[in-house]
Design a protein around this motif. Structure first.
Motif, PDB file in Angstrom:
ATOM      1  N   ASP A 137       6.508  -0.679  -4.314  1.00 17.87           N
ATOM      2  CA  ASP A 137       5.688   0.540  -4.353  1.00 17.87           C
ATOM      3  C   ASP A 137       4.979   0.834  -3.036  1.00 17.87           C
ATOM      4  O   ASP A 137       4.347   1.883  -2.890  1.00 17.87           O
ATOM      5  CB  ASP A 137       4.670   0.472  -5.491  1.00 17.87           C
ATOM      6  N   GLY A 138       5.066  -0.079  -2.070  1.00 19.43           N
ATOM      7  CA  GLY A 138       4.462   0.169  -0.767  1.00 19.43           C
ATOM      8  C   GLY A 138       2.953   0.119  -0.740  1.00 19.43           C
ATOM      9  O   GLY A 138       2.332   0.538   0.225  1.00 19.43           O
ATOM     10  N   ARG A 139       2.350  -0.422  -1.769  1.00 22.62           N
ATOM     11  CA  ARG A 139       0.882  -0.466  -1.808  1.00 22.62           C
ATOM     12  C   ARG A 139       0.311  -1.686  -1.099  1.00 22.62           C
ATOM     13  O   ARG A 139      -0.850  -1.691  -0.721  1.00 22.62           O
ATOM     14  CB  ARG A 139       0.403  -0.452  -3.264  1.00 22.62           C
ATOM     15  N   ARG A 140       1.122  -2.702  -0.951  1.00 16.08           N
ATOM     16  CA  ARG A 140       0.661  -3.896  -0.260  1.00 16.08           C
ATOM     17  C   ARG A 140       1.278  -3.980   1.127  1.00 16.08           C
ATOM     18  O   ARG A 140       2.460  -3.685   1.310  1.00 16.08           O
ATOM     19  CB  ARG A 140       1.000  -5.153  -1.071  1.00 16.08           C
ATOM     20  N   LEU A 141       0.484  -4.383   2.073  1.00 15.03           N
ATOM     21  CA  LEU A 141       0.908  -4.494   3.465  1.00 15.03           C
ATOM     22  C   LEU A 141       0.551  -5.876   3.981  1.00 15.03           C
ATOM     23  O   LEU A 141      -0.539  -6.385   3.709  1.00 15.03           O
ATOM     24  CB  LEU A 141       0.207  -3.427   4.315  1.00 15.03           C
ATOM     25  N   LYS A 170       9.204   4.893  -0.690  1.00 15.56           N
ATOM     26  CA  LYS A 170       9.515   6.255  -1.125  1.00 15.56           C
ATOM     27  C   LYS A 170       9.613   7.233   0.041  1.00 15.56           C
ATOM     28  O   LYS A 170       9.911   8.424  -0.159  1.00 15.56           O
ATOM     29  CB  LYS A 170       8.453   6.735  -2.118  1.00 15.56           C
ATOM     30  N   GLY A 171       9.341   6.769   1.257  1.00 17.14           N
ATOM     31  CA  GLY A 171       9.462   7.614   2.426  1.00 17.14           C
ATOM     32  C   GLY A 171       8.321   8.563   2.663  1.00 17.14           C
ATOM     33  O   GLY A 171       8.385   9.409   3.560  1.00 17.14           O
ATOM     34  N   ASP A 172       7.237   8.449   1.872  1.00 20.15           N
ATOM     35  CA  ASP A 172       6.138   9.394   2.014  1.00 20.15           C
ATOM     36  C   ASP A 172       5.088   8.962   3.028  1.00 20.15           C
ATOM     37  O   ASP A 172       4.232   9.768   3.424  1.00 20.15           O
ATOM     38  CB  ASP A 172       5.472   9.653   0.661  1.00 20.15           C
ATOM     39  N   PHE A 173       5.140   7.710   3.461  1.00 15.22           N
ATOM     40  CA  PHE A 173       4.195   7.214   4.458  1.00 15.22           C
ATOM     41  C   PHE A 173       4.928   6.432   5.541  1.00 15.22           C
ATOM     42  O   PHE A 173       6.054   5.971   5.340  1.00 15.22           O
ATOM     43  CB  PHE A 173       3.130   6.312   3.812  1.00 15.22           C
ATOM     44  N   VAL A 174       4.257   6.293   6.675  1.00 20.71           N
ATOM     45  CA  VAL A 174       4.730   5.434   7.762  1.00 20.71           C
ATOM     46  C   VAL A 174       3.603   4.486   8.131  1.00 20.71           C
ATOM     47  O   VAL A 174       2.436   4.905   8.217  1.00 20.71           O
ATOM     48  CB  VAL A 174       5.131   6.258   9.006  1.00 20.71           C
ATOM     49  N   VAL A 175       3.929   3.225   8.334  1.00 22.95           N
ATOM     50  CA  VAL A 175       2.944   2.249   8.761  1.00 22.95           C
ATOM     51  C   VAL A 175       3.338   1.736  10.140  1.00 22.95           C
ATOM     52  O   VAL A 175       4.527   1.586  10.438  1.00 22.95           O
ATOM     53  CB  VAL A 175       2.815   1.094   7.729  1.00 22.95           C
ATOM     54  N   ASN A 185       8.499 -11.259   0.210  1.00 25.88           N
ATOM     55  CA  ASN A 185       9.707 -11.318  -0.598  1.00 25.88           C
ATOM     56  C   ASN A 185       9.814 -10.058  -1.451  1.00 25.88           C
ATOM     57  O   ASN A 185       8.953  -9.172  -1.376  1.00 25.88           O
ATOM     58  CB  ASN A 185       9.750 -12.598  -1.442  1.00 25.88           C
ATOM     59  N   TRP A 186      10.881  -9.973  -2.261  1.00 28.77           N
ATOM     60  CA  TRP A 186      11.208  -8.727  -2.949  1.00 28.77           C
ATOM     61  C   TRP A 186      10.072  -8.203  -3.817  1.00 28.77           C
ATOM     62  O   TRP A 186       9.770  -7.014  -3.825  1.00 28.77           O
ATOM     63  CB  TRP A 186      12.474  -8.925  -3.784  1.00 28.77           C
ATOM     64  N   ASP A 187       9.418  -9.079  -4.577  1.00 30.52           N
ATOM     65  CA  ASP A 187       8.370  -8.602  -5.485  1.00 30.52           C
ATOM     66  C   ASP A 187       6.974  -8.671  -4.882  1.00 30.52           C
ATOM     67  O   ASP A 187       5.986  -8.400  -5.564  1.00 30.52           O
ATOM     68  CB  ASP A 187       8.419  -9.363  -6.816  1.00 30.52           C
ATOM     69  N   GLY A 188       6.885  -9.019  -3.594  1.00 33.15           N
ATOM     70  CA  GLY A 188       5.593  -9.053  -2.918  1.00 33.15           C
ATOM     71  C   GLY A 188       4.718 -10.232  -3.296  1.00 33.15           C
ATOM     72  O   GLY A 188       3.545 -10.280  -2.935  1.00 33.15           O
ATOM     73  N   LEU A 212      -3.482  -9.546   4.504  1.00 31.84           N
ATOM     74  CA  LEU A 212      -2.953  -8.750   3.408  1.00 31.84           C
ATOM     75  C   LEU A 212      -3.872  -7.563   3.173  1.00 31.84           C
ATOM     76  O   LEU A 212      -5.099  -7.704   3.188  1.00 31.84           O
ATOM     77  CB  LEU A 212      -2.852  -9.593   2.135  1.00 31.84           C
ATOM     78  N   TRP A 213      -3.265  -6.396   2.924  1.00 25.83           N
ATOM     79  CA  TRP A 213      -4.015  -5.158   2.783  1.00 25.83           C
ATOM     80  C   TRP A 213      -3.529  -4.396   1.560  1.00 25.83           C
ATOM     81  O   TRP A 213      -2.362  -4.458   1.193  1.00 25.83           O
ATOM     82  CB  TRP A 213      -3.825  -4.263   4.008  1.00 25.83           C
ATOM     83  N   ASP A 214      -4.436  -3.644   0.951  1.00 28.70           N
ATOM     84  CA  ASP A 214      -4.096  -2.620  -0.017  1.00 28.70           C
ATOM     85  C   ASP A 214      -4.120  -1.302   0.759  1.00 28.70           C
ATOM     86  O   ASP A 214      -5.159  -0.932   1.336  1.00 28.70           O
ATOM     87  CB  ASP A 214      -5.124  -2.593  -1.157  1.00 28.70           C
ATOM     88  N   THR A 215      -2.984  -0.602   0.802  1.00 26.89           N
ATOM     89  CA  THR A 215      -2.891   0.581   1.662  1.00 26.89           C
ATOM     90  C   THR A 215      -3.814   1.709   1.234  1.00 26.89           C
ATOM     91  O   THR A 215      -3.992   2.682   1.971  1.00 26.89           O
ATOM     92  CB  THR A 215      -1.444   1.105   1.701  1.00 26.89           C
ATOM     93  N   ARG A 216      -4.435   1.582   0.063  1.00 29.82           N
ATOM     94  CA  ARG A 216      -5.350   2.629  -0.403  1.00 29.82           C
ATOM     95  C   ARG A 216      -6.770   2.440   0.100  1.00 29.82           C
ATOM     96  O   ARG A 216      -7.636   3.287  -0.139  1.00 29.82           O
ATOM     97  CB  ARG A 216      -5.335   2.669  -1.936  1.00 29.82           C
TER      98      ARG A 216
END
Length: 418
Positions: A233-237, A190-195, A273-276, A248-252
């Motif tokens: 959703d960008g929640r997994r890294l 969504k462009g709201d964060f940078v990793v 992959n596409w669905d993580g 593997l990380w949860d960005t929260r």
């Protein structure tokens, strides 16, 4: 809820339903990852009408038209459907390039360089649109905030990342906090964060609007050289490190969800992959691995390469994994059983970059032998050699539509092929 529009998403195949709910306009993505040239459109439409409340009998004809358009696009983007010719040579920098990418429309190209700048180019005219200057060392990573592409993030050996306006060249924020070179930086979907990933053993998450640090991901015991946020959703890294592990990380939260062990050499690349659901990893130990991100288990290991595995990627549907190696070859595997589908041989030196075409029919490779090659991803046959660079090619990419290719070289130039 009221359906307003049906939008097409070409890569990966899908539709986006725009609808109103309580006065607010919202959207819902429906993946059609199994769509191919043999798909029965009426059966797919019937299934969608039966399972998706937003789709009613009133829009059956419109839905089928959308599915036909997607299917036709896939058929036209097959491995034999496109041949690329040199369109522009961009004399981009006074020192070798590091990385290159298109914006979503394929109208602009970003280049990073050892000359400490990132530059924005018009892909049609070859004109320089903006010089993003301000880093004090090599600009190693460059990326747009897809799909808007109105911001650019750069990662530098000066231990910072920067967010830029690609139209004006203005630096909007400098992301401080790393104590080592930043080798990877990307926006969240969504462009709201940078990793970012750094040689200081850390990855970090920043607020893209304010530039403030939100999270530090500590746990690796060596350089973090590769990362990716999940595309939805960008929640997994996922991160890969020279400590031989994938994390593997949860960005929260700052603690890692799990550590994937098995490689016995430095990690050179990781991808989701596409669905993580799946993780692919490449290692200097000569192997690539496929991991289940949810079960946190290794599903398969390949040691078919005779050299270090330098890069790995999934196709858009997440059904195939490609690898490339210092042995001069690339390979494609079926992720279901990790059966080898194709071997690409022909490069005379190491292959450091590999990527699928948007429709998945072709594979693009970049090599130290000064050439890039396009291959049939199903048979392994070489369809085209993109030659002419006078130095090693170490970065390459398809445009989102698949109608153009960009290659970047140590000869200080990038080339656009159409």
């Amino acid at each position: 809820m009221k359906l307003l529009k049906i939008h097409l998403r070409y890569h990966p195949p899908g539709i986006i339903l725009e609808y109103s709910r309580k006065g607010a306009v919202r959207s819902k993505d429906i993946d059609l990852l199994d769509l191919n040239s043999n798909s029965n459109i009426k059966q797919i439409a019937e299934g969608l009408l039966a399972t998706e409340p937003l789709l009613t009998e009133d829009v059956r004809v419109q839905l089928e038209d959308c599915l036909i358009t997607l299917k036709t696009r896939l058929e036209h983007e097959g491995p034999a459907g496109k041949r690329y010719y040199l369109y522009k040579t961009l004399l981009t920098h006074i020192l070798p390039l590091t990385n290159v990418c298109f914006d979503k429309l394929g109208k602009r190209v970003l280049t990073g360089s050892y000359d400490r700048t990132c530059r924005v180019w018009d892909a049609d005219t070859g004109a320089e649109l903006a010089a993003l200057a301000g880093h004090q060392n090599v600009v190693y990573s460059v990326s747009f905030n897809t799909p808007l592409c109105d911001r650019v993030v750069t990662g530098s050996f000066d231990k910072t990342s920067k967010i830029w306006n690609p139209t004006t060249g203005e630096c909007l924020a400098t992301l401080w906090g790393h104590n080592g070179e930043v080798v990877a930086a990307e926006f969240s979907p969504k462009g709201d964060f940078v990793v970012t990933a750094s040689m200081d053993h850390l990855a970090k998450l920043f607020d893209a609007n304010t530039g403030t640090e939100v999270q530090t991901f500590a746990g690796h015991t060596a350089e973090v050289v590769s990362l990716q946020l999940d595309p939805n959703d960008g929640r997994r890294l996922v991160t890969g490190s020279f400590d031989t592990t994938v994390a593997l990380w949860d960005t929260r939260q700052p603690q890692r969800v799990c550590e994937l062990r098995g490689h016995c050499g430095e990690i050179s690349g990781v991808r989701l992959n596409w669905d993580g659901r799946l993780v692919g990893s490449a290692s200097l130990d000569g192997s690539a691995r496929l991991w289940d991100a949810r079960e946190r288990a290794c599903l398969a290991t390949t040691q078919d390469h005779a050299g270090e595995v330098l890069d790995v990627c999934f196709d858009w549907a997440g059904a195939r994994l490609a690898t490339c190696s210092g042995d001069g070859s690339a390979r494609v595997y079926d992720v279901t059983d990790f059966r080898e589908l194709a071997v690409m041989r022909g490069h005379r030196e190491e292959v450091s970059k590999v990527c699928f075409s948007p429709a998945g029919g072709c594979l693009l490779t970049a090599s130290a032998d000064r050439s890039a090659r396009i291959w049939n991803a199903s048979t392994g046959n070489c369809l085209q050699v993109l030659s002419g660079h006078e130095g090693e090619i170490f970065s390459c990419a398809f445009s989102y539509a698949g109608d153009a290719v960009v290659t970047a070289s140590k000869d200080n130039t990038c080339r656009i092929w159409r």
